[in-house]
Scaffold this motif. Structure first.
Motif, PDB file in Angstrom:
ATOM      1  N   TYR A   1      -8.109  12.388  -4.606  1.00  0.00           N
ATOM      2  CA  TYR A   1      -8.820  11.779  -3.489  1.00  0.00           C
ATOM      3  C   TYR A   1      -9.281  12.883  -2.542  1.00  0.00           C
ATOM      4  CZ  TYR A   1      -7.403   6.933  -4.467  1.00  0.00           C
ATOM      5  OH  TYR A   1      -7.248   5.688  -5.028  1.00  0.00           O
TER       6      TYR A   1
ATOM      7  N   GLN B   1     -10.202  13.466   1.510  1.00  0.00           N
ATOM      8  CA  GLN B   1     -10.067  12.867   2.829  1.00  0.00           C
ATOM      9  C   GLN B   1     -10.717  13.782   3.858  1.00  0.00           C
ATOM     10  OE1 GLN B   1      -6.064  12.060   4.313  1.00  0.00           O
ATOM     11  NE2 GLN B   1      -6.828  10.399   5.600  1.00  0.00           N
TER      12      GLN B   1
ATOM     13  N   GLY C   1     -10.766  12.248   9.966  1.00  0.00           N
ATOM     14  CA  GLY C   1     -11.091  11.001  10.649  1.00  0.00           C
ATOM     15  C   GLY C   1     -11.456   9.859   9.723  1.00  0.00           C
ATOM     16  N   GLN C   2     -11.394  10.097   8.421  1.00  0.00           N
ATOM     17  CA  GLN C   2     -11.739   9.074   7.431  1.00  0.00           C
ATOM     18  C   GLN C   2     -10.528   8.742   6.564  1.00  0.00           C
ATOM     19  OE1 GLN C   2     -15.121   7.942   7.018  1.00  0.00           O
ATOM     20  NE2 GLN C   2     -15.530   9.121   8.881  1.00  0.00           N
ATOM     21  N   GLY C   3     -10.626   7.620   5.867  1.00  0.00           N
ATOM     22  CA  GLY C   3      -9.604   7.328   4.870  1.00  0.00           C
ATOM     23  C   GLY C   3      -9.898   8.090   3.588  1.00  0.00           C
ATOM     24  N   PRO C   4      -8.908   8.239   2.722  1.00  0.00           N
ATOM     25  CA  PRO C   4      -9.132   8.934   1.452  1.00  0.00           C
ATOM     26  C   PRO C   4     -10.156   8.214   0.584  1.00  0.00           C
ATOM     27  CG  PRO C   4      -6.779   8.709   1.909  1.00  0.00           C
ATOM     28  CD  PRO C   4      -7.490   7.849   2.899  1.00  0.00           C
TER      29      PRO C   4
ATOM     30  N   LEU D   1     -11.641   8.052  -3.449  1.00  0.00           N
ATOM     31  CA  LEU D   1     -11.333   8.457  -4.821  1.00  0.00           C
ATOM     32  C   LEU D   1     -12.420   9.354  -5.398  1.00  0.00           C
ATOM     33  CD1 LEU D   1      -9.476   8.025  -7.352  1.00  0.00           C
ATOM     34  CD2 LEU D   1     -11.131   6.280  -8.049  1.00  0.00           C
TER      35      LEU D   1
ATOM     36  N   LEU E   1      -6.284  15.294  -1.871  1.00  0.00           N
ATOM     37  CA  LEU E   1      -4.990  14.672  -2.143  1.00  0.00           C
ATOM     38  C   LEU E   1      -4.876  14.316  -3.619  1.00  0.00           C
ATOM     39  CD1 LEU E   1      -5.058  12.212   0.872  1.00  0.00           C
ATOM     40  CD2 LEU E   1      -3.411  14.059   0.617  1.00  0.00           C
TER      41      LEU E   1
ATOM     42  N   SER F   1       1.153  16.244  -0.578  1.00  0.00           N
ATOM     43  CA  SER F   1       0.842  16.610   0.806  1.00  0.00           C
ATOM     44  C   SER F   1      -0.593  17.096   0.977  1.00  0.00           C
ATOM     45  CB  SER F   1       1.799  17.700   1.291  1.00  0.00           C
ATOM     46  OG  SER F   1       3.105  17.177   1.386  1.00  0.00           O
TER      47      SER F   1
ATOM     48  N   ARG G   1      -5.670  21.530   2.187  1.00  0.00           N
ATOM     49  CA  ARG G   1      -6.700  21.500   3.226  1.00  0.00           C
ATOM     50  C   ARG G   1      -7.697  22.612   2.939  1.00  0.00           C
ATOM     51  NH1 ARG G   1      -7.419  19.259   8.051  1.00  0.00           N
ATOM     52  NH2 ARG G   1      -5.283  18.440   8.063  1.00  0.00           N
TER      53      ARG G   1
ATOM     54  N   GLY H   1       0.515  13.821   3.228  1.00  0.00           N
ATOM     55  CA  GLY H   1      -0.164  12.795   2.468  1.00  0.00           C
ATOM     56  C   GLY H   1       0.296  11.412   2.891  1.00  0.00           C
TER      57      GLY H   1
ATOM     58  N   PHE I   1      -9.909   2.759   0.753  1.00  0.00           N
ATOM     59  CA  PHE I   1      -9.225   2.849   2.042  1.00  0.00           C
ATOM     60  C   PHE I   1     -10.142   2.546   3.208  1.00  0.00           C
ATOM     61  CE2 PHE I   1      -5.017   4.742   1.422  1.00  0.00           C
ATOM     62  CZ  PHE I   1      -5.087   5.203   0.129  1.00  0.00           C
ATOM     63  N   GLY I   2      -9.553   2.029   4.289  1.00  0.00           N
ATOM     64  CA  GLY I   2     -10.199   1.992   5.579  1.00  0.00           C
ATOM     65  C   GLY I   2     -10.039   3.340   6.265  1.00  0.00           C
TER      66      GLY I   2
END
Lengths: 112, 110
Positions: A35, A37, A40-43, A45, A91, A105, A108, B43, B100-101
């Motif tokens: 994923y 990320q 400020g956003q969700g992950p 895919l 991720l 984890s 980055r 995570g 995801f949101g």
């Protein structure tokens, strides 16, 4: 039970360079996911593996991103060449049955 | 196309002040709705999976509920250690990927 291992934790590269991330899933987990990320956003895919095979890579920018999962265990995600907009946390997650994901984890990535 | 909208984007609570986080979703056939907690630099950590409308699950000060269009994460008497970003995700019947949101950033002050 050991968790999902990812390395490196941090990486800074210049645009147009290449980078690779590594993931070791939980032992016995057949399904592995990468994923992305953005801050400020969700992950989101990028790619899903079931054992060695790709199940879903519809959102993977295939002109610059590639991923492989050799022997159905470890996986690597590569970006070549990197762009500024690739700056994000990458991720890795694994699951045994398709639900109950466990995430690592993350790595980055900063592209300058 | 599957969509997940979380509100509010950010929430600040006093310790002990109960509240709820909302997750509205549209999906063509729901396999499951997931709640995760994410601390800075880490995570997402799994909290709950809900599978059908009317289902509820609890864990310590957290309770998740599900209807056909939304899910709520209720936080009762929160403590500072509950401060985190809470992510909601849906899994469609067609696959196992999570959509995801953007998350709700919760800050609980003493």
């Amino acid at each position: 039970e050991a968790g999902v291992a990812q390395s490196p934790r941090y990486k800074i590269i210049e645009k147009r360079q290449s980078v690779a991330f590594w993931c070791n899933p939980i032992s016995g987990h057949a399904t592995l996911y990468w994923y992305q990320q953005i801050l400020g956003q969700g992950p989101k895919l990028l790619i899903q593996f079931q054992n060695n095979g790709v199940v879903d890579d519809s959102q993977l920018p295939k002109d610059r991103f590639s991923a492989e999962r050799l022997k159905g265990v470890d996986s690597t995600l590569k970006i070549q060449p990197a762009k500024l907009e690739d700056s994000a946390v990458y991720l890795c997650a694994s699951s045994k049955t398709g639900d109950g994901y466990t995430f690592g984890s993350g790595t980055r990535l900063t592209v300058v | 196309e599957d969509q997940v909208t979380q509100s509010p984007e950010a929430l600040r609570l006093q310790e002990g002040e109960s509240s709820s986080l909302n997750c509205s979703y549209t999906v063509s056939g729901l396999r499951g709705l997931f709640w995760y907690r994410q601390d800075p630099g880490k995570g997402p950590e799994f909290l709950f999976t809900l599978y059908s409308a009317g289902e509820e699950k609890e864990k310590e000060r957290l309770k998740a509920t599900l209807t056909k269009k939304e899910s709520f994460l209720h936080i009762t008497a929160p403590k500072p250690e509950d401060s985190a970003t809470y992510l909601c995700a849906v899994q469609a019947e067609s696959g196992y990927a999570l959509n995801f949101g953007k998350g709700t950033s919760l800050l609980v002050t003493p």
